[in-house]
Design a protein around this motif. Structure first.
Motif, short mmCIF file in Angstrom:
data_model
loop_
_atom_site.label_atom_id
_atom_site.label_comp_id
_atom_site.label_asym_id
_atom_site.label_seq_id
_atom_site.Cartn_x
_atom_site.Cartn_y
_atom_site.Cartn_z
N ASP A 93 0.84 -1.21 0.00
CA ASP A 93 0.00 0.00 0.00
C ASP A 93 0.87 1.26 0.00
N VAL A 94 1.95 1.19 0.78
CA VAL A 94 2.88 2.32 0.84
C VAL A 94 3.54 2.53 -0.52
N ALA A 95 3.97 1.44 -1.14
CA ALA A 95 4.61 1.55 -2.45
C ALA A 95 3.64 2.12 -3.49
N GLN A 96 2.38 1.71 -3.42
CA GLN A 96 1.38 2.25 -4.35
C GLN A 96 1.16 3.74 -4.09
N ARG A 97 1.11 4.12 -2.83
CA ARG A 97 0.91 5.54 -2.48
C ARG A 97 2.05 6.40 -3.02
N LYS A 98 3.26 5.86 -3.03
CA LYS A 98 4.42 6.62 -3.51
C LYS A 98 4.52 6.63 -5.03
N GLY A 99 3.68 5.84 -5.69
CA GLY A 99 3.74 5.78 -7.14
C GLY A 99 4.69 4.73 -7.67
N ASN A 100 5.16 3.83 -6.78
CA ASN A 100 6.15 2.82 -7.16
C ASN A 100 5.55 1.44 -7.42
N TYR A 101 4.24 1.30 -7.30
CA TYR A 101 3.61 -0.02 -7.43
C TYR A 101 2.25 0.16 -8.09
N PRO A 102 2.25 0.32 -9.42
CA PRO A 102 0.97 0.52 -10.11
C PRO A 102 0.05 -0.68 -9.89
N PRO A 103 -1.23 -0.44 -9.59
CA PRO A 103 -2.14 -1.56 -9.35
C PRO A 103 -2.38 -2.35 -10.63
N PRO A 104 -2.64 -3.65 -10.51
CA PRO A 104 -2.92 -4.46 -11.70
C PRO A 104 -4.25 -4.08 -12.33
N THR A 105 -4.45 -4.55 -13.54
CA THR A 105 -5.70 -4.32 -14.25
C THR A 105 -6.88 -4.81 -13.42
N GLY A 106 -7.89 -3.96 -13.30
CA GLY A 106 -9.08 -4.32 -12.54
C GLY A 106 -9.12 -3.75 -11.14
N ALA A 107 -7.98 -3.28 -10.65
CA ALA A 107 -7.92 -2.68 -9.30
C ALA A 107 -8.09 -1.18 -9.40
N PRO A 108 -8.74 -0.55 -8.41
CA PRO A 108 -8.86 0.91 -8.43
C PRO A 108 -7.49 1.57 -8.44
N ALA A 109 -7.35 2.57 -9.27
CA ALA A 109 -6.05 3.23 -9.40
C ALA A 109 -5.67 4.04 -8.17
N ASP A 110 -6.67 4.55 -7.44
CA ASP A 110 -6.38 5.48 -6.35
C ASP A 110 -6.85 5.01 -4.98
N ILE A 111 -7.39 3.79 -4.88
CA ILE A 111 -7.82 3.27 -3.58
C ILE A 111 -6.97 2.05 -3.25
N PRO A 112 -6.01 2.19 -2.31
CA PRO A 112 -5.20 1.04 -1.94
C PRO A 112 -5.96 0.10 -1.01
N GLY A 113 -5.28 -0.93 -0.56
CA GLY A 113 -5.87 -1.87 0.39
C GLY A 113 -6.00 -3.26 -0.19
N LEU A 114 -5.30 -4.24 0.42
CA LEU A 114 -5.22 -5.60 -0.10
C LEU A 114 -5.90 -6.64 0.78
N GLU A 115 -6.41 -6.24 1.93
CA GLU A 115 -7.07 -7.21 2.81
C GLU A 115 -8.15 -6.51 3.61
N ILE A 116 -9.28 -7.20 3.75
CA ILE A 116 -10.44 -6.59 4.42
C ILE A 116 -11.16 -7.62 5.26
N ALA A 117 -12.00 -7.12 6.13
CA ALA A 117 -12.96 -7.96 6.86
C ALA A 117 -14.26 -7.19 6.94
N GLY A 118 -15.37 -7.91 6.82
CA GLY A 118 -16.65 -7.23 6.87
C GLY A 118 -17.82 -8.17 6.68
N ILE A 119 -18.92 -7.62 6.18
CA ILE A 119 -20.18 -8.35 6.08
C ILE A 119 -20.61 -8.41 4.62
N VAL A 120 -20.97 -9.61 4.16
CA VAL A 120 -21.46 -9.77 2.80
C VAL A 120 -22.80 -9.06 2.66
N LYS A 121 -22.88 -8.12 1.70
CA LYS A 121 -24.11 -7.36 1.49
C LYS A 121 -24.83 -7.74 0.21
N GLU A 122 -24.11 -8.23 -0.79
CA GLU A 122 -24.70 -8.67 -2.04
C GLU A 122 -23.91 -9.87 -2.55
#
Length: 334
Positions: free
Chosen positions: A50-79
């Motif tokens: 995430d830090v590398a992406q923020r610095k512009g050193n780790y472009p996200p792969p195709t399909g990932a948001p260009a400006d929203i980092p974050g590789l792991e989450i926890a939450g509730i299935v809504k759909e």
């Protein structure tokens, strides 16, 4: 049931730069495919990519948001998508995602989700996927660590380190680590490391050879690269495996190839983020079979250093860059 909003809150990278470029913003709630679920994010883990992406050193792969980092989450299935077979609305899950985790909602392929054990909070569960997937893929699948073998982990007090220590020790291996202070070394040994070496006061390669009666270790999990590479080879055992997952001290190195030949060393490595859904889903199945029971029993525990509210994401990034933490850093969206 409350309708899914068309617009969600997210933490975005306003431009490449220092932690302060991370700012709250509004973004469209992401669509989800037939094989995906839409998760209301309650917590998200913070990782060095995430830090590398923020610095512009780790472009996200195709399909990932260009400006929203974050590789792991926890939450509730809504759909749930039309082809989703396992998950239903209301399920509590954690997931490895390709990006977009720093947001109120995130779409995830169904196979990359795992159930949150009853004994874990959302914050604890969010600290798991990136590190557990990475360690399993590199140490067990790629490195073929077996019970009775030995593992050296550089960065023992990092998120990857605390996961590797616990997973390898629980599955029957002897774990050695390096860390940058006596406090961090003690912390790693309390987690299950047989010995932690302060790399600032000792030569880790020499210490590993002493600890192993000059045999060396079977596997090294290295996120450092650079000038660690030659001493890594020196303290690997015959038929040892050097597994690279980052090059924090540089990607260009000079090594003695005769050492590789004489010891029959296998040098390998990988990057997880760009791998396809089928690959990541296979790792999830292995984790659920081998590691999830140990999480449920408490033999393996999430190790969280600090939880920040999402609007303090810049502070979370400053902390991870300082390397003052021991364990994971998590953002809360609750």
């Amino acid at each position: 049931m409350k309708a899914i909003p068309a617009i969600m809150k997210a933490i975005i990278i306003t431009q490449p730069g220092a932690p302060e470029v991370l700012q709250p913003a509004e973004r469209p709630t992401p669509p989800y495919a037939d094989t995906e679920v839409l998760i209301q994010v309650m917590a998200a883990g913070v990782n060095r990519p995430d830090v590398a992406q923020r610095k512009g050193n780790y472009p996200p792969p195709t399909g990932a948001p260009a400006d929203i980092p974050g590789l792991e989450i926890a939450g509730i299935v809504k759909e749930v998508g039309k082809q989703v077979t396992r998950w239903k609305v209301g399920d509590k899950v954690c997931a490895l995602v390709i990006g977009g985790g720093y947001a109120e909602y995130c779409n995830v392929p169904q196979g990359q989700c795992l159930p949150i054990p009853d004994n874990l909070s959302f914050a604890q569960a969010a600290s798991l996927p990136e590190t557990l997937f990475t360690v399993w893929s590199n140490v067990f699948d790629r490195g073929h660590l077996k019970p009775g073998e030995s593992l050296l982990v550089h960065g023992g007090s990092s998120g990857i380190g605390v996961a590797a220590i616990q997973m390898a020790a629980a599955l029957g291996s002897t774990v050695y680590v390096t860390a940058g202070s006596d406090e961090k070394c003690e912390f790693c040994e309390q987690l299950g490391a047989a010995k932690a070496i302060n790399y600032k006061t000792a030569n880790f390669s020499e210490e590993v050879l002493k600890l192993t009666d000059n045999k060396g270790v079977d596997i090294i999990l290295d996120m450092i690269g650079g000038d660690y590479t030659a001493p890594n080879l020196q303290c690997l055992a015959n038929d040892g495996r050097l597994v690279l997952i980052n090059t924090m001290k540089g990607k260009d190195v000079q090594i003695d190839l005769s050492v590789v030949m004489r010891k029959r060393i296998n040098i390998t490595g990988s990057m997880l983020r760009s791998r396809d859904v089928a690959f990541k889903s296979a790792i999830a199945k292995n984790l659920e079979e081998h590691i999830w029971p140990l999480l449920a029993s408490g033999e393996i525990k999430p190790v969280i250093y600090k939880v920040f509210p999402a609007n303090e994401t810049a502070k979370a990034h400053a902390l991870i860059e300082s390397s003052d933490h021991m364990g994971k850093i998590v953002l809360s969206f609750e």
